[in-house]
Design a protein around this motif. Structure first.
Motif, short mmCIF file in Angstrom:
data_model
loop_
_atom_site.label_atom_id
_atom_site.label_comp_id
_atom_site.label_asym_id
_atom_site.label_seq_id
_atom_site.Cartn_x
_atom_site.Cartn_y
_atom_site.Cartn_z
N TYR A 71 0.83 -1.21 0.00
CA TYR A 71 0.00 0.00 0.00
C TYR A 71 0.87 1.26 0.00
O TYR A 71 0.62 2.20 -0.77
CB TYR A 71 -0.92 -0.02 1.22
CG TYR A 71 -1.76 1.23 1.36
CD1 TYR A 71 -3.00 1.33 0.72
CD2 TYR A 71 -1.33 2.32 2.12
CE1 TYR A 71 -3.77 2.48 0.84
CE2 TYR A 71 -2.10 3.46 2.24
CZ TYR A 71 -3.32 3.54 1.60
OH TYR A 71 -4.08 4.69 1.71
N ASP A 72 1.88 1.29 0.85
CA ASP A 72 2.71 2.48 0.96
C ASP A 72 3.48 2.76 -0.33
O ASP A 72 3.70 3.92 -0.69
CB ASP A 72 3.69 2.35 2.13
CG ASP A 72 2.98 2.43 3.48
OD1 ASP A 72 2.04 3.23 3.60
OD2 ASP A 72 3.35 1.68 4.40
N GLN A 73 3.89 1.71 -1.02
CA GLN A 73 4.59 1.91 -2.29
C GLN A 73 3.66 2.52 -3.34
O GLN A 73 4.05 3.44 -4.06
CB GLN A 73 5.17 0.58 -2.78
CG GLN A 73 6.36 0.10 -1.98
CD GLN A 73 6.78 -1.31 -2.34
OE1 GLN A 73 5.96 -2.14 -2.72
NE2 GLN A 73 8.07 -1.60 -2.21
N LEU A 74 2.44 2.01 -3.42
CA LEU A 74 1.48 2.59 -4.36
C LEU A 74 1.11 4.01 -3.95
O LEU A 74 0.97 4.90 -4.80
CB LEU A 74 0.22 1.73 -4.44
CG LEU A 74 0.35 0.42 -5.22
CD1 LEU A 74 -0.96 -0.35 -5.18
CD2 LEU A 74 0.74 0.69 -6.67
N ARG A 75 0.97 4.22 -2.67
CA ARG A 75 0.62 5.56 -2.17
C ARG A 75 1.67 6.59 -2.58
O ARG A 75 1.34 7.70 -3.00
CB ARG A 75 0.49 5.52 -0.65
CG ARG A 75 0.11 6.85 -0.02
CD ARG A 75 0.10 6.77 1.50
NE ARG A 75 -0.34 8.02 2.09
CZ ARG A 75 0.45 9.07 2.29
NH1 ARG A 75 1.73 9.01 1.96
NH2 ARG A 75 -0.03 10.18 2.83
N SER A 76 2.94 6.22 -2.48
CA SER A 76 4.01 7.17 -2.78
C SER A 76 4.03 7.55 -4.26
O SER A 76 4.50 8.64 -4.62
CB SER A 76 5.37 6.59 -2.38
OG SER A 76 5.71 5.49 -3.20
#
Length: 218
Positions: A71-76
């Motif tokens: 999730y955090d990778q896509l969010r960034s």
């Protein structure tokens, strides 16, 4: 033909734009739910593509374990500086220019694409907004009026609603559920049925390009 419903006058009215942006975000959950019932037309591994045959809207949906993407990778990449980041993983995108900071959630951007000859290059002027709540974020895009077309380009338009959720699978592991709904028009002389055909056929490539970029730049 998709027509811009957001005018230059709208873009200068903060109250009007807040209403428009909120309405776009309000559409996401219902569209995602509805799109799960559309006809399945393609399956590429974990990525499915569906189509609403009554209006040519298309949907892609996929789930990803942490070894693929988090999730955090896509969010960034997708939530923060969404449009400006697109040049990192879309080869055909030659420019992503911020035209106006509309409000805290929304930008007006111009995206320029290189297309194979004999077609003219394409540009899209879009209102792009992002919003996050807990471990879920949305990205919405809508065409907006703009006074000039970049030299050597034809103006196209698209509408998109994207939802990324972090959920737990049956093993209790955190995974990502990623859904995007899109309706596009290439503009110019390209027949609509050809534009729709290629858009649906190639929709899954977005997922692979983004995940490949993330994995290569860890």
């Amino acid at each position: 033909m998709i027509r811009s419903t957001i005018t230059q006058q709208d873009l200068q009215d903060q109250d009007k734009m807040s209403t428009i942006v909120n309405e776009l975000f309000d559409q996401v959950a219902d569209l995602v739910k509805e799109s799960k019932q559309w006809s399945l037309i393609y399956r590429h591994g974990e990525i499915t593509t569906r189509k609403n045959k009554s209006n040519s809207y298309i949907q892609r949906s996929s789930r990803h374990t942490a070894d693929q993407v988090t999730y955090d990778q896509l969010r960034s990449l997708l939530h923060l500086n969404h449009s400006l980041n697109e040049t990192k993983y879309i080869k055909q995108l030659t420019d992503a220019i911020l035209l106006q900071k509309v409000n805290a959630e929304a930008d007006l951007v111009r995206l320029s694409f290189k297309t194979p000859a004999p077609c003219s290059n394409r540009e899209f002027v879009e209102l792009v907004a992002t919003r996050e709540h807990n471990r879920s974020f949305m990205v919405v895009s809508q065409p907006a009026e703009y006074h000039s077309v970049k030299k050597g380009h034809v103006r196209g338009a698209y509408k998109a609603w994207e939802l990324v959720n972090e959920i737990e699978n049956e093993k209790g592991e955190k995974i990502v559920e990623w859904t995007c709904i899109q309706h596009s028009s290439a503009g110019g002389l390209i027949p609509r049925f050809i534009s729709d055909l290629f858009a649906a056929r190639d929709f899954h490539h977005d997922v692979k390009c983004i995940i490949n970029y993330i994995q290569e730049n860890k």
